[in-house]
Design a protein around this motif. Structure first.
Motif, PDB file in Angstrom:
ATOM      1  N   CYS A   1       0.913  -0.945  -0.221  1.00 52.72           N
ATOM      2  CA  CYS A   1      -0.123   0.204  -0.245  1.00 52.72           C
ATOM      3  C   CYS A   1       0.893   0.956   0.217  1.00 52.72           C
ATOM      4  O   CYS A   1       2.385   1.121   0.183  1.00 52.72           O
ATOM      5  N   VAL A   2       0.340   2.204  -0.449  1.00 55.53           N
ATOM      6  CA  VAL A   2       0.830   3.478  -0.578  1.00 55.53           C
ATOM      7  C   VAL A   2       0.237   4.370   0.188  1.00 55.53           C
ATOM      8  O   VAL A   2      -1.023   4.114  -0.259  1.00 55.53           O
ATOM      9  N   ARG A   3       0.414   5.151   1.170  1.00 56.54           N
ATOM     10  CA  ARG A   3      -1.017   6.394   2.130  1.00 56.54           C
ATOM     11  C   ARG A   3       0.316   7.459   2.123  1.00 56.54           C
ATOM     12  O   ARG A   3       1.964   7.741   2.684  1.00 56.54           O
ATOM     13  N   VAL A   4      -0.179   8.756   1.402  1.00 56.89           N
ATOM     14  CA  VAL A   4       0.755   9.897   1.967  1.00 56.89           C
ATOM     15  C   VAL A   4      -0.084  11.118   2.464  1.00 56.89           C
ATOM     16  O   VAL A   4      -1.905  11.051   2.279  1.00 56.89           O
ATOM     17  N   MET A   5       0.114  11.183   3.468  1.00 54.82           N
ATOM     18  CA  MET A   5      -0.528  12.380   4.524  1.00 54.82           C
ATOM     19  C   MET A   5      -0.035  14.122   4.245  1.00 54.82           C
ATOM     20  O   MET A   5       1.170  14.451   4.614  1.00 54.82           O
ATOM     21  N   ASP A   6      -0.529  15.232   3.763  1.00 50.38           N
ATOM     22  CA  ASP A   6      -0.406  16.253   4.573  1.00 50.38           C
ATOM     23  C   ASP A   6      -0.665  17.127   4.854  1.00 50.38           C
ATOM     24  O   ASP A   6      -2.083  16.420   6.052  1.00 50.38           O
ATOM     25  N   PHE A   7       0.295  18.068   5.837  1.00 45.97           N
ATOM     26  CA  PHE A   7      -0.748  18.981   7.174  1.00 45.97           C
ATOM     27  C   PHE A   7      -0.551  20.446   6.692  1.00 45.97           C
ATOM     28  O   PHE A   7       0.320  20.722   6.311  1.00 45.97           O
ATOM     29  N   ASP A   8      -1.315  21.185   7.956  1.00 45.00           N
ATOM     30  CA  ASP A   8      -0.874  22.418   8.157  1.00 45.00           C
ATOM     31  C   ASP A   8      -0.161  22.771   8.312  1.00 45.00           C
ATOM     32  O   ASP A   8       0.099  22.071   9.856  1.00 45.00           O
ATOM     33  N   GLY A   9       1.365  23.342   8.655  1.00 51.14           N
ATOM     34  CA  GLY A   9       2.208  23.741   9.325  1.00 51.14           C
ATOM     35  C   GLY A   9       3.292  22.545   9.628  1.00 51.14           C
ATOM     36  O   GLY A   9       3.989  22.993  10.927  1.00 51.14           O
ATOM     37  N   ALA A  10       3.051  21.568   9.305  1.00 53.90           N
ATOM     38  CA  ALA A  10       3.683  20.791   9.357  1.00 53.90           C
ATOM     39  C   ALA A  10       4.496  19.778   8.425  1.00 53.90           C
ATOM     40  O   ALA A  10       3.158  19.314   7.272  1.00 53.90           O
ATOM     41  N   PRO A  11       5.448  19.135   8.121  1.00 54.99           N
ATOM     42  CA  PRO A  11       5.881  18.780   6.823  1.00 54.99           C
ATOM     43  C   PRO A  11       5.256  17.060   6.446  1.00 54.99           C
ATOM     44  O   PRO A  11       4.632  16.329   7.136  1.00 54.99           O
ATOM     45  N   PRO A  12       4.799  16.422   5.229  1.00 56.61           N
ATOM     46  CA  PRO A  12       4.011  16.092   5.166  1.00 56.61           C
ATOM     47  C   PRO A  12       5.605  14.156   5.829  1.00 56.61           C
ATOM     48  O   PRO A  12       6.026  14.249   5.875  1.00 56.61           O
ATOM     49  N   LEU A  13       3.759  13.487   5.749  1.00 57.85           N
ATOM     50  CA  LEU A  13       3.924  12.145   5.898  1.00 57.85           C
ATOM     51  C   LEU A  13       3.711  11.036   5.025  1.00 57.85           C
ATOM     52  O   LEU A  13       2.585  11.181   4.047  1.00 57.85           O
ATOM     53  N   ALA A  14       4.586  10.059   4.948  1.00 59.32           N
ATOM     54  CA  ALA A  14       4.238   8.175   4.479  1.00 59.32           C
ATOM     55  C   ALA A  14       4.099   7.440   5.320  1.00 59.32           C
ATOM     56  O   ALA A  14       5.048   7.591   6.119  1.00 59.32           O
TER      57      ALA A  14
ATOM     58  N   ALA B   1      12.780  12.926   0.241  1.00 56.70           N
ATOM     59  CA  ALA B   1      12.719  12.272  -1.079  1.00 56.70           C
ATOM     60  C   ALA B   1      12.133  11.283  -0.520  1.00 56.70           C
ATOM     61  O   ALA B   1      11.835  10.594  -1.662  1.00 56.70           O
ATOM     62  N   THR B   2      11.830  10.384   0.257  1.00 53.77           N
ATOM     63  CA  THR B   2      11.295   9.313   0.174  1.00 53.77           C
ATOM     64  C   THR B   2       9.650   9.255   0.122  1.00 53.77           C
ATOM     65  O   THR B   2       8.754   8.952   0.043  1.00 53.77           O
ATOM     66  N   VAL B   3       9.039  10.881   1.192  1.00 50.53           N
ATOM     67  CA  VAL B   3       7.949  11.315   0.746  1.00 50.53           C
ATOM     68  C   VAL B   3       7.577  10.901  -0.447  1.00 50.53           C
ATOM     69  O   VAL B   3       6.522  10.789  -0.604  1.00 50.53           O
ATOM     70  N   ALA B   4       8.384  12.089  -1.124  1.00 48.43           N
ATOM     71  CA  ALA B   4       8.186  12.582  -3.178  1.00 48.43           C
ATOM     72  C   ALA B   4       8.300  11.271  -3.816  1.00 48.43           C
ATOM     73  O   ALA B   4       7.844  11.291  -4.533  1.00 48.43           O
ATOM     74  N   ARG B   5       8.587  10.245  -3.070  1.00 44.27           N
ATOM     75  CA  ARG B   5       9.029   9.050  -3.804  1.00 44.27           C
ATOM     76  C   ARG B   5       7.958   8.434  -4.242  1.00 44.27           C
ATOM     77  O   ARG B   5       6.761   8.096  -4.848  1.00 44.27           O
TER      78      ARG B   5
ATOM     79  N   GLY C   1       4.445  -1.897  10.185  1.00 50.98           N
ATOM     80  CA  GLY C   1       4.722   0.260  10.023  1.00 50.98           C
ATOM     81  C   GLY C   1       5.112   0.956  10.426  1.00 50.98           C
ATOM     82  O   GLY C   1       5.179   0.461  11.467  1.00 50.98           O
ATOM     83  N   GLN C   2       5.002   1.835   9.683  1.00 55.93           N
ATOM     84  CA  GLN C   2       6.395   2.775   9.898  1.00 55.93           C
ATOM     85  C   GLN C   2       6.117   4.242   8.854  1.00 55.93           C
ATOM     86  O   GLN C   2       5.721   4.278   8.403  1.00 55.93           O
ATOM     87  N   LEU C   3       6.577   4.707   9.748  1.00 51.54           N
ATOM     88  CA  LEU C   3       5.955   6.261   9.319  1.00 51.54           C
ATOM     89  C   LEU C   3       7.357   7.382   8.761  1.00 51.54           C
ATOM     90  O   LEU C   3       8.558   6.951   9.814  1.00 51.54           O
ATOM     91  N   GLU C   4       7.246   7.867   7.802  1.00 52.81           N
ATOM     92  CA  GLU C   4       8.203   7.988   6.856  1.00 52.81           C
ATOM     93  C   GLU C   4       8.281   9.952   7.157  1.00 52.81           C
ATOM     94  O   GLU C   4       7.873   9.974   6.328  1.00 52.81           O
ATOM     95  N   ASP C   5       9.536  10.763   7.248  1.00 52.23           N
ATOM     96  CA  ASP C   5       9.185  11.562   7.287  1.00 52.23           C
ATOM     97  C   ASP C   5      10.562  12.784   5.976  1.00 52.23           C
ATOM     98  O   ASP C   5      10.537  13.699   5.680  1.00 52.23           O
ATOM     99  N   ASP C   6      10.718  11.460   5.555  1.00 53.89           N
ATOM    100  CA  ASP C   6      12.377  11.864   5.054  1.00 53.89           C
ATOM    101  C   ASP C   6      11.557  12.052   4.234  1.00 53.89           C
ATOM    102  O   ASP C   6      11.267  11.837   2.870  1.00 53.89           O
TER     103      ASP C   6
END
Length: 279
Positions: A212-225, A240-244, A233-238
């Motif tokens: 699966c692929v999940r990307v989350m955007d926020f107000d006032g904080a960087p996105p997460l994958a 380059a990883t989120v952009a990929r 499960g693992q949250l990624e904030d890098d």
């Protein structure tokens, strides 16, 4: 100084803890990047803690108390902020989605959790834990339905999902359950609450074949994958990883049926399941 009191666990502990972290960091004269360097994490990680989109783990709480001179404040209060009814590997992702302004998700083998009906969630939970007590299964279903409450807001978050045709063809719980699941999905689409695209079998190979692929955007904080596997499960904030993963999702939307054709396919499948149900 925040070391003198505890947070009120009834008042969004994660948000309050994040606000205290921002206050203590600024009082220490540190930027997010500078504090991140002392904890061996990124500045965006600190920003997510401050925004309440990321859970404060005990090891980081200890380091924050040391670096910011807050006695044991963060260690004492991270326990209250960490309480969750969800499995440890998933709890942080659930907390993040409640703060997200947009969630983009691809699922290959099942209807996304936020879009499931109780009957469908029950069938999935039972398949995951065939020997579990009925009370445990019902607790899982209740947790999943509680997550779906974020869709009660008519506009936030934006939820855009690509569902593999395989997930819709797999008869989870039987024709009656599938009929209800698809009709629920159709209702959300018709109310303009979600954007759904079906990735058909004839789309061929695609970037989401391994999970699966999940990307989350926020107000006032960087996105997460969020990357998920079986009981992990693992949250990624890098960045380059989120952009990929964001690019993967864009490729998937390009390969999937347009929303209008996806809706037509869902309606036809719901009708087919309904006929099987009454056969």
């Amino acid at each position: 100084m925040p070391g003198s009191r505890d947070l009120d666990p009834s008042s969004s502990p994660r948000a309050l803890l994040g606000a205290e972290l921002r206050h203590a960091r600024e009082k220490a004269g540190l930027s997010q990047e500078e504090l991140g360097q002392r904890l061996f994490v990124s500045g965006s990680f600190i920003g997510q803690l401050e925004a309440g989109t990321r859970r404060l783990q005990r090891e980081y709480a200890r380091l924050l108390d040391e670096v910011l001179g807050t006695e044991d404040f963060f260690q004492r209060n991270c326990a209250a902020a960490a309480k969750s009814k969800y499995p440890e590997h998933f709890a942080e992702a659930v907390e993040a989605e409640t703060e997200a302004t947009a969630i983009r998700e691809y699922t290959s083998m099942l209807i996304p959790g936020l879009l499931q009906t109780p009957a469908y969630a029950r069938a999935v939970s039972r398949a995951y834990q065939p020997s579990a007590a009925e009370e445990a299964i019902e607790a899982l279903v209740a947790g999943r339905m509680e997550r779906a409450r974020i869709l009660g807001d008519p506009t936030k978050p934006l939820l855009w999902t690509v569902i593999d045709e395989a997930a819709l063809r797999r008869v989870t719980g039987g024709p009656e359950v599938m009929t209800g699941a698809l009709r629920h999905l159709i209702g959300l689409i018709r109310r303009n609450r979600v954007i759904v695209q079906v990735l058909p079998f004839d789309a061929g190979a695609h970037p989401g074949m391994q999970g699966c692929v999940r990307v989350m955007d926020f107000d006032g904080a960087p996105p997460l994958a969020y990357l998920e596997g079986v009981d992990t499960g693992q949250l990624e904030d890098d960045p380059a990883t989120v952009a990929r993963y964001r690019l993967y999702f864009e490729f998937l939307t390009a390969s999937a049926l347009p929303p209008e054709k996806s809706l037509a396919l869902l309606e036809a499948m719901a009708q087919d399941y309904g006929h099987e149900e009454h056969a």
